[in-house]
Scaffold this active site. Sequence first.
Site, PDB file in Angstrom:
ATOM      1  N   GLN A 103       0.755  -1.393   0.134  1.00 30.38           N
ATOM      2  CA  GLN A 103       0.065  -0.068  -0.073  1.00 30.38           C
ATOM      3  C   GLN A 103       0.824   1.298  -0.018  1.00 30.38           C
ATOM      4  O   GLN A 103       1.958   1.042   0.311  1.00 30.38           O
ATOM      5  CB  GLN A 103      -0.844  -0.036   1.367  1.00 30.38           C
ATOM      6  CG  GLN A 103      -0.118  -0.192   2.620  1.00 30.38           C
ATOM      7  CD  GLN A 103      -0.896  -1.008   3.621  1.00 30.38           C
ATOM      8  OE1 GLN A 103      -2.032  -1.014   3.709  1.00 30.38           O
ATOM      9  NE2 GLN A 103      -0.355  -1.373   4.493  1.00 30.38           N
TER      10      GLN A 103
ATOM     11  N   GLY B 120      -3.396 -11.690   7.577  1.00 30.92           N
ATOM     12  CA  GLY B 120      -4.098 -12.104   8.743  1.00 30.92           C
ATOM     13  C   GLY B 120      -4.974 -13.556   8.291  1.00 30.92           C
ATOM     14  O   GLY B 120      -5.430 -14.361   9.119  1.00 30.92           O
TER      15      GLY B 120
ATOM     16  N   ASP C 246      -8.384  -4.766  13.423  1.00 33.44           N
ATOM     17  CA  ASP C 246      -8.070  -3.522  13.349  1.00 33.44           C
ATOM     18  C   ASP C 246      -7.570  -3.256  12.032  1.00 33.44           C
ATOM     19  O   ASP C 246      -6.212  -3.126  11.784  1.00 33.44           O
ATOM     20  CB  ASP C 246      -6.994  -3.056  14.591  1.00 33.44           C
ATOM     21  CG  ASP C 246      -6.723  -1.460  14.170  1.00 33.44           C
ATOM     22  OD1 ASP C 246      -5.582  -1.177  14.385  1.00 33.44           O
ATOM     23  OD2 ASP C 246      -7.357  -0.776  13.430  1.00 33.44           O
TER      24      ASP C 246
ATOM     25  N   PRO D 265      -4.952  -5.002   0.347  1.00 35.44           N
ATOM     26  CA  PRO D 265      -4.831  -6.204   1.474  1.00 35.44           C
ATOM     27  C   PRO D 265      -6.171  -6.367   2.435  1.00 35.44           C
ATOM     28  O   PRO D 265      -5.855  -7.436   2.878  1.00 35.44           O
ATOM     29  CB  PRO D 265      -3.540  -5.725   2.147  1.00 35.44           C
ATOM     30  CG  PRO D 265      -3.451  -4.132   2.001  1.00 35.44           C
ATOM     31  CD  PRO D 265      -3.943  -3.808   0.898  1.00 35.44           C
TER      32      PRO D 265
HETATM   33  N1  SAM Z   1      -7.757   1.910  12.759  1.00 32.28           N
HETATM   34  C1  SAM Z   1      -7.475   2.053  11.286  1.00 32.28           C
HETATM   35  C2  SAM Z   1      -8.756   2.094  10.487  1.00 32.28           C
HETATM   36  O1  SAM Z   1      -9.648   1.964  11.198  1.00 32.28           O
HETATM   37  O2  SAM Z   1      -8.748   2.426   9.253  1.00 32.28           O
HETATM   38  C3  SAM Z   1      -6.622   0.929  10.978  1.00 32.28           C
HETATM   39  C4  SAM Z   1      -5.202   0.993  11.353  1.00 32.28           C
HETATM   40  S1  SAM Z   1      -4.015  -0.265  11.146  1.00 32.28           S
HETATM   41  C5  SAM Z   1      -2.843   0.513  10.731  1.00 32.28           C
HETATM   42  C6  SAM Z   1      -4.622  -1.232   9.849  1.00 32.28           C
HETATM   43  C7  SAM Z   1      -3.539  -2.184   9.326  1.00 32.28           C
HETATM   44  O3  SAM Z   1      -4.268  -3.418   8.720  1.00 32.28           O
HETATM   45  C8  SAM Z   1      -2.531  -1.877   8.380  1.00 32.28           C
HETATM   46  O4  SAM Z   1      -1.368  -1.491   8.873  1.00 32.28           O
HETATM   47  C9  SAM Z   1      -2.464  -2.718   7.270  1.00 32.28           C
HETATM   48  O5  SAM Z   1      -1.214  -2.801   6.710  1.00 32.28           O
HETATM   49  C10 SAM Z   1      -2.993  -3.886   8.004  1.00 32.28           C
HETATM   50  N2  SAM Z   1      -3.559  -4.886   7.191  1.00 32.28           N
HETATM   51  C11 SAM Z   1      -4.613  -4.560   5.780  1.00 32.28           C
HETATM   52  N3  SAM Z   1      -4.610  -5.956   5.333  1.00 32.28           N
HETATM   53  C12 SAM Z   1      -4.038  -6.844   6.203  1.00 32.28           C
HETATM   54  C13 SAM Z   1      -4.340  -8.178   6.177  1.00 32.28           C
HETATM   55  N4  SAM Z   1      -4.868  -9.046   5.201  1.00 32.28           N
HETATM   56  N5  SAM Z   1      -3.764  -9.083   7.186  1.00 32.28           N
HETATM   57  C14 SAM Z   1      -2.929  -8.348   7.975  1.00 32.28           C
HETATM   58  N6  SAM Z   1      -2.918  -7.003   8.333  1.00 32.28           N
HETATM   59  C15 SAM Z   1      -3.596  -6.207   7.339  1.00 32.28           C
END
Ligand code: SAM
Length: 299
Positions: free
Chosen positions: A35, A143, A160, A167
Amino acid sequence: MSDKRWLPETLFDDLGFRMTFAVDKVLYEQQTEHQHVVLFEQKHFGKMLMLDGATQVTTRDEFIYHEMMTHVPILAHGSAKSVLIVGGGDCGIAEEVLKHKSVRRLTQVEIDAAVVEFSRGHFPEFTTPVFKDKRFESVIADGMKYVAKTDRRFDVIIVDSTDPHGPGKVLFSQKFYAACGRCMTAGAVMVTQNGVPMFQSGELTSAVVKRRKLFADSYCYIAASPTYIGGHMAMGWATDDTRMRQISVKTIAERYRKAGRFPTKYWTPEVHVAAFALPRFIAENVAKANRRQPRVRRA
Ligand code: SAM
């Protein structure tokens, strides 16, 4: 407009509006394998993280979402020992989870190593206590793949994630919820980032329907976070313990007292219970979704 750089949140371009932020200083910017990441200093909101044009966390209002995604499921459960965070690379939620001394192990599964790395540099208020804590395990993985394979079992799962694009898309899928169900203990609860119903109602409806197939209780609770534009943020709720969200303020307050009454800035026992009292337009959305999908017993 000053000659400052202005960064737009492009999440709602299809709805024809943007929230735009004046950038004081860019702290980190990179197109990672997963991303576009930009971390910057902003006059009012402090440090702000945006992923693919969507605001993720700001130091000014992070406490609202982080406290509600953590203390509600853990204190509602009442004896959570093993917790899983999917996503959450900034460690804002991990820091809240580890305030609960009853938690024996916290596993965080984040897909993008870069998010964890720069958060260790730029969000020390979250990452320093977390990486010092022996109960914390940081896993860099998708995940979906993790919950599909792990032989661990969790009392609380906190998703979260980013929005259902790129992703994060798979984290809103039926197979992901089913795989989470597979690695939840009896009476466990899962909560998810589920968008702002005013602008993303379809996201909530489809998630409630998908979880309704798998869990006795598929619902949501709410909190209003200024930089998640759109009023209420919905936090998905899925468990087989249909009484868990009916617990009284008195009982939640007693559990909070036993947990050491750690400091909070948004969450209180009263706010906890009130968060499940949904405004009619959201309540009707959730009720319709539940009526649409009879429960299907999990394998
Ligand atoms: N609180 C924020 C929101 O509500 O938009 C989310 C914050 S947190 C930074 C989101 C995280 O999810 C990101 O670091 C992203 O890389 C992760 N993420 C996205 N897809 C994912 C996946 N398939 N498996 C694990 N992590 C993932």
